[in-house]
Write a protein that holds these residues in place. Structure first.
Motif, PDB file in Angstrom:
ATOM      1  N   MET A   1       0.841  -1.206   0.000  1.00 37.80           N
ATOM      2  CA  MET A   1       0.000   0.000   0.000  1.00 37.80           C
ATOM      3  C   MET A   1       0.868   1.246   0.000  1.00 37.80           C
ATOM      4  SD  MET A   1      -2.928  -1.310   2.669  1.00 37.80           S
ATOM      5  CE  MET A   1      -3.647   0.292   2.875  1.00 37.80           C
ATOM      6  N   THR A   2       1.920   1.226   0.806  1.00 41.72           N
ATOM      7  CA  THR A   2       2.848   2.360   0.846  1.00 41.72           C
ATOM      8  C   THR A   2       3.491   2.554  -0.515  1.00 41.72           C
ATOM      9  OG1 THR A   2       3.291   1.918   3.178  1.00 41.72           O
ATOM     10  CG2 THR A   2       4.882   3.303   2.017  1.00 41.72           C
ATOM     11  N   TYR A   3       3.904   1.464  -1.125  1.00 43.77           N
ATOM     12  CA  TYR A   3       4.520   1.519  -2.450  1.00 43.77           C
ATOM     13  C   TYR A   3       3.563   2.155  -3.456  1.00 43.77           C
ATOM     14  CZ  TYR A   3       7.295   0.183  -6.472  1.00 43.77           C
ATOM     15  OH  TYR A   3       8.050   0.228  -7.602  1.00 43.77           O
ATOM     16  N   PHE A   4       2.311   1.717  -3.439  1.00 38.20           N
ATOM     17  CA  PHE A   4       1.325   2.274  -4.372  1.00 38.20           C
ATOM     18  C   PHE A   4       1.165   3.780  -4.174  1.00 38.20           C
ATOM     19  CE2 PHE A   4      -3.070   3.641  -5.075  1.00 38.20           C
ATOM     20  CZ  PHE A   4      -3.145   3.471  -6.450  1.00 38.20           C
ATOM     21  N   PHE A   5       0.976   4.208  -2.944  1.00 35.02           N
ATOM     22  CA  PHE A   5       0.759   5.632  -2.698  1.00 35.02           C
ATOM     23  C   PHE A   5       1.980   6.473  -3.033  1.00 35.02           C
ATOM     24  CE2 PHE A   5      -2.749   4.067   0.010  1.00 35.02           C
ATOM     25  CZ  PHE A   5      -3.780   4.778  -0.588  1.00 35.02           C
ATOM     26  N   VAL A   6       3.156   6.007  -2.639  1.00 35.71           N
ATOM     27  CA  VAL A   6       4.357   6.801  -2.893  1.00 35.71           C
ATOM     28  C   VAL A   6       4.782   6.713  -4.360  1.00 35.71           C
ATOM     29  CG1 VAL A   6       6.791   7.110  -2.309  1.00 35.71           C
ATOM     30  CG2 VAL A   6       5.136   6.664  -0.505  1.00 35.71           C
ATOM     31  N   HIS A   7       4.844   5.503  -4.920  1.00 37.93           N
ATOM     32  CA  HIS A   7       5.343   5.328  -6.275  1.00 37.93           C
ATOM     33  C   HIS A   7       4.344   5.796  -7.333  1.00 37.93           C
ATOM     34  CE1 HIS A   7       6.204   3.013  -9.990  1.00 37.93           C
ATOM     35  NE2 HIS A   7       7.436   3.383  -9.714  1.00 37.93           N
ATOM     36  N   ASP A   8       3.134   5.266  -7.288  1.00 38.39           N
ATOM     37  CA  ASP A   8       2.173   5.557  -8.347  1.00 38.39           C
ATOM     38  C   ASP A   8       1.494   6.914  -8.192  1.00 38.39           C
ATOM     39  OD1 ASP A   8       2.345   3.205 -10.005  1.00 38.39           O
ATOM     40  OD2 ASP A   8       1.529   2.109  -8.301  1.00 38.39           O
ATOM     41  N   ILE A   9       1.152   7.270  -6.969  1.00 39.54           N
ATOM     42  CA  ILE A   9       0.428   8.530  -6.776  1.00 39.54           C
ATOM     43  C   ILE A   9       1.395   9.706  -6.614  1.00 39.54           C
ATOM     44  CG2 ILE A   9      -1.116   9.778  -5.228  1.00 39.54           C
ATOM     45  CD1 ILE A   9      -2.607   7.136  -4.797  1.00 39.54           C
ATOM     46  N   PHE A  10       2.389   9.580  -5.733  1.00 33.32           N
ATOM     47  CA  PHE A  10       3.284  10.712  -5.487  1.00 33.32           C
ATOM     48  C   PHE A  10       4.354  10.871  -6.571  1.00 33.32           C
ATOM     49  CE2 PHE A  10       7.356  12.126  -3.587  1.00 33.32           C
ATOM     50  CZ  PHE A  10       7.039  13.471  -3.491  1.00 33.32           C
ATOM     51  N   ILE A  11       5.127   9.828  -6.835  1.00 40.46           N
ATOM     52  CA  ILE A  11       6.253   9.963  -7.763  1.00 40.46           C
ATOM     53  C   ILE A  11       5.782  10.115  -9.206  1.00 40.46           C
ATOM     54  CG2 ILE A  11       8.267   8.794  -8.756  1.00 40.46           C
ATOM     55  CD1 ILE A  11       8.780   7.592  -5.964  1.00 40.46           C
ATOM     56  N   HIS A  12       4.935   9.190  -9.657  1.00 43.32           N
ATOM     57  CA  HIS A  12       4.527   9.218 -11.067  1.00 43.32           C
ATOM     58  C   HIS A  12       3.259  10.041 -11.316  1.00 43.32           C
ATOM     59  CE1 HIS A  12       7.639   6.751 -12.760  1.00 43.32           C
ATOM     60  NE2 HIS A  12       7.525   5.919 -11.736  1.00 43.32           N
ATOM     61  N   GLN A  13       2.703  10.613 -10.276  1.00 44.86           N
ATOM     62  CA  GLN A  13       1.576  11.543 -10.378  1.00 44.86           C
ATOM     63  C   GLN A  13       0.396  10.976 -11.167  1.00 44.86           C
ATOM     64  OE1 GLN A  13       1.360  14.964  -8.967  1.00 44.86           O
ATOM     65  NE2 GLN A  13       2.793  13.789  -7.727  1.00 44.86           N
ATOM     66  N   ARG A  14       0.049   9.719 -10.911  1.00 46.54           N
ATOM     67  CA  ARG A  14      -1.153   9.155 -11.535  1.00 46.54           C
ATOM     68  C   ARG A  14      -2.392   9.871 -11.010  1.00 46.54           C
ATOM     69  NH1 ARG A  14      -0.796   2.716 -12.716  1.00 46.54           N
ATOM     70  NH2 ARG A  14       1.055   2.780 -14.036  1.00 46.54           N
ATOM     71  N   ILE A  15      -2.261  10.427  -9.827  1.00 45.93           N
ATOM     72  CA  ILE A  15      -3.267  11.326  -9.258  1.00 45.93           C
ATOM     73  C   ILE A  15      -2.491  12.559  -8.817  1.00 45.93           C
ATOM     74  CG2 ILE A  15      -4.942  11.674  -7.401  1.00 45.93           C
ATOM     75  CD1 ILE A  15      -5.335   8.631  -7.353  1.00 45.93           C
ATOM     76  N   ASP A  16      -2.996  13.720  -9.132  1.00 45.82           N
ATOM     77  CA  ASP A  16      -2.294  14.968  -8.824  1.00 45.82           C
ATOM     78  C   ASP A  16      -2.311  15.205  -7.311  1.00 45.82           C
ATOM     79  OD1 ASP A  16      -0.892  17.253  -9.351  1.00 45.82           O
ATOM     80  OD2 ASP A  16      -2.644  18.445  -9.887  1.00 45.82           O
ATOM     81  N   PHE A  17      -1.237  14.775  -6.639  1.00 44.34           N
ATOM     82  CA  PHE A  17      -1.174  14.831  -5.187  1.00 44.34           C
ATOM     83  C   PHE A  17       0.256  15.145  -4.764  1.00 44.34           C
ATOM     84  CE2 PHE A  17      -0.716  12.530  -1.065  1.00 44.34           C
ATOM     85  CZ  PHE A  17      -1.633  13.272  -0.340  1.00 44.34           C
ATOM     86  N   LEU A  18       0.421  16.102  -3.906  1.00 44.53           N
ATOM     87  CA  LEU A  18       1.726  16.519  -3.388  1.00 44.53           C
ATOM     88  C   LEU A  18       2.697  16.910  -4.496  1.00 44.53           C
ATOM     89  CD1 LEU A  18       2.390  13.930  -0.527  1.00 44.53           C
ATOM     90  CD2 LEU A  18       1.809  16.337  -0.255  1.00 44.53           C
ATOM     91  N   LYS A  19       2.152  17.455  -5.563  1.00 45.11           N
ATOM     92  CA  LYS A  19       2.986  17.812  -6.714  1.00 45.11           C
ATOM     93  C   LYS A  19       4.023  18.872  -6.361  1.00 45.11           C
ATOM     94  CE  LYS A  19       2.504  18.570 -11.590  1.00 45.11           C
ATOM     95  NZ  LYS A  19       1.551  18.462 -12.675  1.00 45.11           N
ATOM     96  N   ASN A  20       3.660  19.797  -5.526  1.00 48.85           N
ATOM     97  CA  ASN A  20       4.548  20.914  -5.196  1.00 48.85           C
ATOM     98  C   ASN A  20       5.102  20.826  -3.776  1.00 48.85           C
ATOM     99  OD1 ASN A  20       4.109  22.157  -7.746  1.00 48.85           O
ATOM    100  ND2 ASN A  20       2.116  22.849  -7.003  1.00 48.85           N
ATOM    101  N   THR A  21       5.334  19.619  -3.313  1.00 48.58           N
ATOM    102  CA  THR A  21       5.852  19.446  -1.950  1.00 48.58           C
ATOM    103  C   THR A  21       7.244  20.057  -1.811  1.00 48.58           C
ATOM    104  OG1 THR A  21       6.278  17.880  -0.171  1.00 48.58           O
ATOM    105  CG2 THR A  21       6.877  17.173  -2.389  1.00 48.58           C
ATOM    106  N   GLU A  22       7.544  20.491  -0.620  1.00 52.22           N
ATOM    107  CA  GLU A  22       8.889  20.967  -0.307  1.00 52.22           C
ATOM    108  C   GLU A  22       9.529  20.090   0.761  1.00 52.22           C
ATOM    109  OE1 GLU A  22       9.160  25.180   0.357  1.00 52.22           O
ATOM    110  OE2 GLU A  22       7.790  25.611  -1.284  1.00 52.22           O
TER     111      GLU A  22
END
Length: 151
Positions: free
Chosen positions: A86-107
């Motif tokens: 689950m962590t892999y999915f959220f970090v890799h697919d959603i955060f890193i590869h932006q399959r869902i626009d989420f945390l795009k502009n994180t600092e």
């Protein structure tokens, strides 16, 4: 004790992920992983997404057989693998590869280091080339890039 089993399994999954990514995904199952590097798929899904099912099956089996024995250690190993997945999915697919626009502009320096290391991994599109096969733990040089910034 069950939480310890889950936690240790989660940590060991990072080591397993590195080995699986380097020697299996960039090895004999490159045919499934290649489109993740060369972006040869037009749709929302890639052949690489089959790894979700491939890696979920052992966790499901462990939880099933562990539940038959009054939720023994096998069940909790399966839970640890599932939480890592689950962590892999959220970090890799959603955060890193932006399959869902989420945390795009994180600092956040840690998240930026993970994103940068993964970008370095993807600069190599060949099977035998590569670096940064891990996921949550990446080489220290990427952490230094973002943690040593002065504002």
């Amino acid at each position: 004790m069950n939480l310890i089993i889950i936690f240790i399994t989660f940590l060991l999954m990072e080591c397993a992920t590195w080995l699986i990514h380097k020697y299996i995904m960039h090895g004999f199952l490159w045919t499934l992983h290649r489109d993740h590097h060369d972006h040869s798929t037009d749709g929302a899904f890639e052949k690489n997404d089959y790894f979700f099912a491939i890696f979920a099956l052992p966790a499901i089996a462990l939880m099933y057989f562990g539940s038959l024995s009054h939720f023994n250690y096998l069940f909790y190993i399966g839970v640890g693998i599932t939480l890592y997945g689950m962590t892999y999915f959220f970090v890799h697919d959603i955060f890193i590869h932006q399959r869902i626009d989420f945390l795009k502009n994180t600092e956040n320096p840690y998240l930026l280091a993970i994103r940068r290391a993964h970008k370095q991994h993807h600069k190599h599109i060949g099977k035998g080339e590569g670096e940064c096969f891990g996921f949550l733990w990446v080489p220290i040089k990427y952490f230094k890039m973002y943690f040593n910034k002065t504002k």
